[in-house]
Design a protein around this motif. Sequence first.
Motif, PDB file in Angstrom:
ATOM      1  N   SER A 129       0.839  -1.194   0.000  1.00  0.00           N
ATOM      2  CA  SER A 129       0.000   0.000   0.000  1.00  0.00           C
ATOM      3  C   SER A 129       0.877   1.248   0.000  1.00  0.00           C
ATOM      4  CB  SER A 129      -0.928  -0.015   1.225  1.00  0.00           C
ATOM      5  OG  SER A 129      -0.164  -0.005   2.420  1.00  0.00           O
ATOM      6  N   THR A 130       0.258   2.349  -0.421  1.00  0.00           N
ATOM      7  CA  THR A 130       0.970   3.638  -0.516  1.00  0.00           C
ATOM      8  C   THR A 130       0.295   4.645   0.383  1.00  0.00           C
ATOM      9  OG1 THR A 130       1.638   3.178  -2.792  1.00  0.00           O
ATOM     10  CG2 THR A 130       1.731   5.483  -2.047  1.00  0.00           C
ATOM     11  N   LEU A 131       1.089   5.337   1.163  1.00  0.00           N
ATOM     12  CA  LEU A 131       0.584   6.363   2.062  1.00  0.00           C
ATOM     13  C   LEU A 131       1.274   7.689   1.722  1.00  0.00           C
ATOM     14  CD1 LEU A 131      -1.113   7.078   4.549  1.00  0.00           C
ATOM     15  CD2 LEU A 131       0.863   6.474   5.975  1.00  0.00           C
ATOM     16  N   LYS A 132       0.465   8.699   1.406  1.00  0.00           N
ATOM     17  CA  LYS A 132       1.003  10.017   1.028  1.00  0.00           C
ATOM     18  C   LYS A 132       0.905  10.953   2.226  1.00  0.00           C
ATOM     19  CE  LYS A 132      -0.175   9.549  -3.841  1.00  0.00           C
ATOM     20  NZ  LYS A 132      -0.923  10.109  -4.990  1.00  0.00           N
ATOM     21  N   ILE A 133       2.063  11.531   2.613  1.00  0.00           N
ATOM     22  CA  ILE A 133       2.129  12.442   3.749  1.00  0.00           C
ATOM     23  C   ILE A 133       2.854  13.724   3.300  1.00  0.00           C
ATOM     24  CG2 ILE A 133       2.952  12.766   6.097  1.00  0.00           C
ATOM     25  CD1 ILE A 133       2.891   9.750   6.446  1.00  0.00           C
ATOM     26  N   ALA A 134       2.223  14.849   3.573  1.00  0.00           N
ATOM     27  CA  ALA A 134       2.815  16.135   3.175  1.00  0.00           C
ATOM     28  C   ALA A 134       3.984  16.483   4.101  1.00  0.00           C
ATOM     29  CB  ALA A 134       1.761  17.214   3.224  1.00  0.00           C
ATOM     30  N   GLN A 221       4.443   1.873   1.568  1.00  0.00           N
ATOM     31  CA  GLN A 221       5.321   2.895   0.930  1.00  0.00           C
ATOM     32  C   GLN A 221       4.783   4.277   1.277  1.00  0.00           C
ATOM     33  OE1 GLN A 221       5.394   3.515  -3.436  1.00  0.00           O
ATOM     34  NE2 GLN A 221       7.547   2.879  -3.299  1.00  0.00           N
ATOM     35  N   VAL A 222       5.590   5.020   2.036  1.00  0.00           N
ATOM     36  CA  VAL A 222       5.208   6.373   2.446  1.00  0.00           C
ATOM     37  C   VAL A 222       5.832   7.362   1.469  1.00  0.00           C
ATOM     38  CG1 VAL A 222       5.269   8.093   4.278  1.00  0.00           C
ATOM     39  CG2 VAL A 222       5.077   5.659   4.846  1.00  0.00           C
ATOM     40  N   VAL A 223       4.963   8.120   0.792  1.00  0.00           N
ATOM     41  CA  VAL A 223       5.393   9.131  -0.179  1.00  0.00           C
ATOM     42  C   VAL A 223       5.219  10.501   0.484  1.00  0.00           C
ATOM     43  CG1 VAL A 223       5.030  10.157  -2.433  1.00  0.00           C
ATOM     44  CG2 VAL A 223       4.755   7.652  -2.108  1.00  0.00           C
ATOM     45  N   VAL A 224       6.292  11.231   0.573  1.00  0.00           N
ATOM     46  CA  VAL A 224       6.248  12.556   1.192  1.00  0.00           C
ATOM     47  C   VAL A 224       5.875  13.572   0.113  1.00  0.00           C
ATOM     48  CG1 VAL A 224       7.560  14.298   2.478  1.00  0.00           C
ATOM     49  CG2 VAL A 224       8.000  11.842   2.834  1.00  0.00           C
ATOM     50  N   GLN A 225       4.773  14.362   0.382  1.00  0.00           N
ATOM     51  CA  GLN A 225       4.269  15.318  -0.581  1.00  0.00           C
ATOM     52  C   GLN A 225       4.569  16.761  -0.102  1.00  0.00           C
ATOM     53  OE1 GLN A 225       0.153  14.205  -0.703  1.00  0.00           O
ATOM     54  NE2 GLN A 225       0.472  12.975  -2.568  1.00  0.00           N
ATOM     55  N   ASP A 226       4.377  17.539  -1.099  1.00  0.00           N
ATOM     56  CA  ASP A 226       4.560  18.959  -0.786  1.00  0.00           C
ATOM     57  C   ASP A 226       3.383  19.461   0.028  1.00  0.00           C
ATOM     58  OD1 ASP A 226       6.265  19.853  -3.860  1.00  0.00           O
ATOM     59  OD2 ASP A 226       7.051  19.223  -1.900  1.00  0.00           O
ATOM     60  N   VAL A 227       3.419  20.656   0.462  1.00  0.00           N
ATOM     61  CA  VAL A 227       2.530  21.187   1.490  1.00  0.00           C
ATOM     62  C   VAL A 227       1.114  21.393   0.954  1.00  0.00           C
ATOM     63  CG1 VAL A 227       2.105  23.115   3.070  1.00  0.00           C
ATOM     64  CG2 VAL A 227       4.432  22.269   2.662  1.00  0.00           C
ATOM     65  N   ASN A 228       0.185  20.835   1.611  1.00  0.00           N
ATOM     66  CA  ASN A 228      -1.251  21.183   1.613  1.00  0.00           C
ATOM     67  C   ASN A 228      -1.608  21.040   3.085  1.00  0.00           C
ATOM     68  OD1 ASN A 228      -3.929  21.659   1.184  1.00  0.00           O
ATOM     69  ND2 ASN A 228      -4.350  19.654   0.246  1.00  0.00           N
ATOM     70  N   ASP A 229      -1.528  22.146   3.809  1.00  0.00           N
ATOM     71  CA  ASP A 229      -1.391  22.035   5.246  1.00  0.00           C
ATOM     72  C   ASP A 229      -2.673  21.789   6.025  1.00  0.00           C
ATOM     73  OD1 ASP A 229      -2.383  24.429   4.575  1.00  0.00           O
ATOM     74  OD2 ASP A 229      -1.150  25.612   5.951  1.00  0.00           O
ATOM     75  N   ASN A 230      -3.862  21.689   5.397  1.00  0.00           N
ATOM     76  CA  ASN A 230      -5.124  21.383   6.103  1.00  0.00           C
ATOM     77  C   ASN A 230      -5.787  20.169   5.436  1.00  0.00           C
ATOM     78  OD1 ASN A 230      -5.530  23.600   8.165  1.00  0.00           O
ATOM     79  ND2 ASN A 230      -5.143  24.803   6.302  1.00  0.00           N
ATOM     80  N   GLY A 318      -6.128  19.466  -3.239  1.00  0.00           N
ATOM     81  CA  GLY A 318      -4.903  20.226  -3.161  1.00  0.00           C
ATOM     82  C   GLY A 318      -3.688  19.415  -3.563  1.00  0.00           C
ATOM     83  N   THR A 319      -2.582  20.079  -3.468  1.00  0.00           N
ATOM     84  CA  THR A 319      -1.313  19.436  -3.778  1.00  0.00           C
ATOM     85  C   THR A 319      -0.375  19.683  -2.618  1.00  0.00           C
ATOM     86  OG1 THR A 319      -1.635  19.830  -6.137  1.00  0.00           O
ATOM     87  CG2 THR A 319       0.577  19.288  -5.400  1.00  0.00           C
ATOM     88  N   PRO A 320      -0.014  18.641  -1.953  1.00  0.00           N
ATOM     89  CA  PRO A 320      -0.509  17.256  -2.120  1.00  0.00           C
ATOM     90  C   PRO A 320      -1.940  17.108  -1.584  1.00  0.00           C
ATOM     91  CG  PRO A 320       0.870  17.392  -0.182  1.00  0.00           C
ATOM     92  CD  PRO A 320       0.897  18.777  -0.774  1.00  0.00           C
ATOM     93  N   GLU A 321      -2.601  16.064  -2.034  1.00  0.00           N
ATOM     94  CA  GLU A 321      -3.969  15.796  -1.584  1.00  0.00           C
ATOM     95  C   GLU A 321      -3.949  15.364  -0.115  1.00  0.00           C
ATOM     96  OE1 GLU A 321      -5.358  12.828  -4.216  1.00  0.00           O
ATOM     97  OE2 GLU A 321      -5.917  14.243  -5.791  1.00  0.00           O
ATOM     98  N   LEU A 322      -4.872  15.933   0.639  1.00  0.00           N
ATOM     99  CA  LEU A 322      -5.037  15.557   2.039  1.00  0.00           C
ATOM    100  C   LEU A 322      -6.426  14.898   2.214  1.00  0.00           C
ATOM    101  CD1 LEU A 322      -3.578  18.725   3.820  1.00  0.00           C
ATOM    102  CD2 LEU A 322      -2.411  16.584   3.277  1.00  0.00           C
ATOM    103  N   GLU A 323      -6.501  14.022   3.106  1.00  0.00           N
ATOM    104  CA  GLU A 323      -7.784  13.318   3.317  1.00  0.00           C
ATOM    105  C   GLU A 323      -8.021  13.110   4.807  1.00  0.00           C
ATOM    106  OE1 GLU A 323      -6.460   8.661   2.784  1.00  0.00           O
ATOM    107  OE2 GLU A 323      -7.297   9.711   1.038  1.00  0.00           O
ATOM    108  N   GLY A 324      -9.308  13.105   5.130  1.00  0.00           N
ATOM    109  CA  GLY A 324      -9.762  12.776   6.467  1.00  0.00           C
ATOM    110  C   GLY A 324     -10.530  11.450   6.449  1.00  0.00           C
ATOM    111  N   HIS A 325     -10.629  10.816   7.589  1.00  0.00           N
ATOM    112  CA  HIS A 325     -11.240   9.478   7.642  1.00  0.00           C
ATOM    113  C   HIS A 325     -12.313   9.434   8.729  1.00  0.00           C
ATOM    114  CE1 HIS A 325      -7.931   7.969   5.109  1.00  0.00           C
ATOM    115  NE2 HIS A 325      -7.131   8.747   5.872  1.00  0.00           N
TER     116      HIS A 325
END
Length: 880
Positions: A129-134, A221-230, A318-325
């Motif tokens: 699995s892939t996890l995107k974190i800003a 796999q943790v992918v570090v993204q650029d800032v989308n801070d909310n 946004g970029t990077p995309e942020l999500e809530g659960h």
Amino acid sequence: MERTGTWICCFVLWWRGAGAQIRYTIPEELKEGSVVGNVAKDLGLQISDVTGRKLRIASQSEKPFFTVDVGRGALVVNERIDREALCGQSAACILPLQIVVENPLQLHRLEIDVQDINDNAPQFLSQKSTLKIAESVTPVGARFPLESASDPDVGSNSLRSYMLNNNEWFRLDIKTLEDGRMVPELIVEKDLDREKQAIHNLVLTALDGGKPVKSGTSLIQVVVQDVNDNKPQFEKMKYETQLRENSEPGLHVLKLKATDLDDGVNGQLRYLFSAHTSDDVKKLFSINPDTSEITVAGKIDYELSKLYRFNVSARDKGTPELEGHCSVQITVIDENDNAPEVVLTSSPSPINENASVGTVVALININDMDSGENGKLSIKVTTGSPFELKPSFDNHYSLVTSALLDREKYSEYNVEIVASDAGSPRQTTSKIINVKILDVNDNPPVFSQPDYNVYVKENNAAGASLFTVSASDHDKDKNAMINYSILDTKFDHVPTSSYFYVNAENGTLYSMNSFDYEKTKLFQVVVQATDQGSPPLSSNVTVHVFILDQNDNVPAVIYPSTLMGSVSHQRMPRSAKAGHLVTKVTAVDADSGHNAYISYRLADATDSSLFSVNLYTGEVRTKRSVSEQDDSSQRLILEIKDNGEPVQSTTVTVEILLEEGLHEPVSDFRPKSSEAERKSTKLTFYLIISLAAVSVLSLLTFLILLIKCARNSRGSSSCCIRRGDSDGYKNPNRNLQIQLNTDGPIKYVEVLGGDMMSQSQSFGSYLSPMSEFSDFTLVKPCSTLDFKESLSVLDASLPDSAWTFESQQVRFFSSSLENPTTDLCCCAFLINAAWHIFSFIAIPPSTRTIYIFTKKSLNSLFSQGIYVTGKHSQCHVVNL
């Protein structure tokens, strides 16, 4: 199994509730042929009963996991058992079995507790699995939920912990939910810098609690993204709702709501199922990515799953995309959409119609996949059949008889079993059980008539078919197969079977002999019909075989007697006038009815103009006066015929001598000649003297007779009085059959019976046929019975057709006189005592018949003579 050692320890738990119950505990994955327990011994049965009483497993799941070893009475594994496939994540896995023992029919409940073994390792739905974190905006301590692993095992063998490989950026935390599930969360330990390291590869390991421990891994796999801070935030972390099963597709279920503090595209949200949502959930539900509305997409079935849990993500643009659960829990409400199921645990066997009330016919089990009120069941038998249901345990019932059965009314029953639940609307299931009734020999054969009358002509051919009796039996098969036979009764001390034969199969009656009406007029044959049941039943019927008279006897001439020659000689004076009685011919016929009706005819004569014969009386008289020209010897041939078909006849020849000087006897009370003519010759004087001498001698004889009677019957009123205990003759068992017949204007009685004594001797007394009037002086009977009154009633009630009555005991009385001649006189007096009622003619005892004619019809015949018989100096009187 070898790594964990031998831990097959089977134990049996017994308790008493609705009935004794056996429970075996076994581990899953046992090899085929492994022994679970000695079920025969635990049920209290012998090894021989396993085969003899047909011990078997009545119900199992879809696969036959178990079987019974008939040689040892043991319950053995028939197929590998996978506990996870059977019971899923349930804490307890119980397999119910029903053991049926027949002859007599018994049902035992058996439970198999399948214990879990650590045969499954924890598994992740996604191996990668892939996890995107800003970067930068993600603070230290930020949490990211990871995919949970699943382990089909339960208890200590289930999932116990997670482990993350060593790294300096992230650590692992385990969060336990309300339902006990463990959810791994990834926590940021250091600020992420995409320029230093853009991708972090982590290994998440899930561990169970088995021995040895089993594990499963997933690559993150943790992918570090650029800032989308909310990132988006849901109003609730957990949404709960209820949904009825069988809801229509498109039905609104739930609407979620999330917010994002960013502006523009970074604040625009899309809703979607989380990456770890199962395919089953995606098939049943759909989510609108723009409105967050969750709707029904497939068929919701409470019986498949009662609860659905899944995660929903709100992702910005946004970029990077942020999500809530957030977590969504949908509870399914049961609907009464399953009808009860009626299962025959043991198919009904045919039962005997004499089965006692309460006999078990079949074993029945009912179940319903619904729950609650929808799963509460009731069962009943529709009215109109002699069966009822008795509860056994849980939802098991026995179908038993509630009344006595009768196969002749109903040979089978279609018993309708109706099972209903308590839901709304109510669901009902009916099942027809066919119960056949076996026949028992409980009905005897029944003849078509209470008795039968058969008419057979005498002189019939031996072996001819006479009649067919018919009987029926309401039973079936062998119980209804009938054999006919003749009961061993006797007629004249001879078995009836000597006279008749009956066909055992069709009931046809045959004659074994040719019958003679003059000897026997009636047979009573008792035919028995017997079925072939066990025990056999029978019934009897009487066949009255009447012998019909045939004209097979030639008239017999009684007078004139031809014993001394073939021609009877009579004398007649030449002075005879017209109407002079020359002689009287008397004949009888052994037949009866019209066959015995006799007529007389002058067949031939020397001079047919001189004589005539009366057609009915047989009196031969002159038609004219005798002339000098007539021959002195006249020969008459008289023909005597009966009235039968064909006609039987005989002839008698009478030789008449015409003599001069022969005085004509008085033929009337009126004077026929003058006194001067009667005294004209000496012959008349001699005749007067002879007549006076005979009269004196007769008077003396009569006086002597009276004196003897007085001596022999002292204490009685007369010699003729009847005594019930006469010393002269005792035979209480003598039977006499008296048959009253009629033939046109003639009515007569036939008295039938055997000879009174052996070596009988017959005496005859005749009144001179030469006199035209002969009679005895009438005397009143000296019996205590009013003989006149009895005969008057008998004469008044004589029917036009023949009828018969039989006296069971007839007593004969004797005057016990010594002189045969005097006895005959006594008999004549006794018979003549009823002259004012009847006229009598007694014929020789060889015929054993007395013809009694009414005086009214045959007065002229009887006035000419009487014939009386006596035997061994006894005077016989019949008490009618």
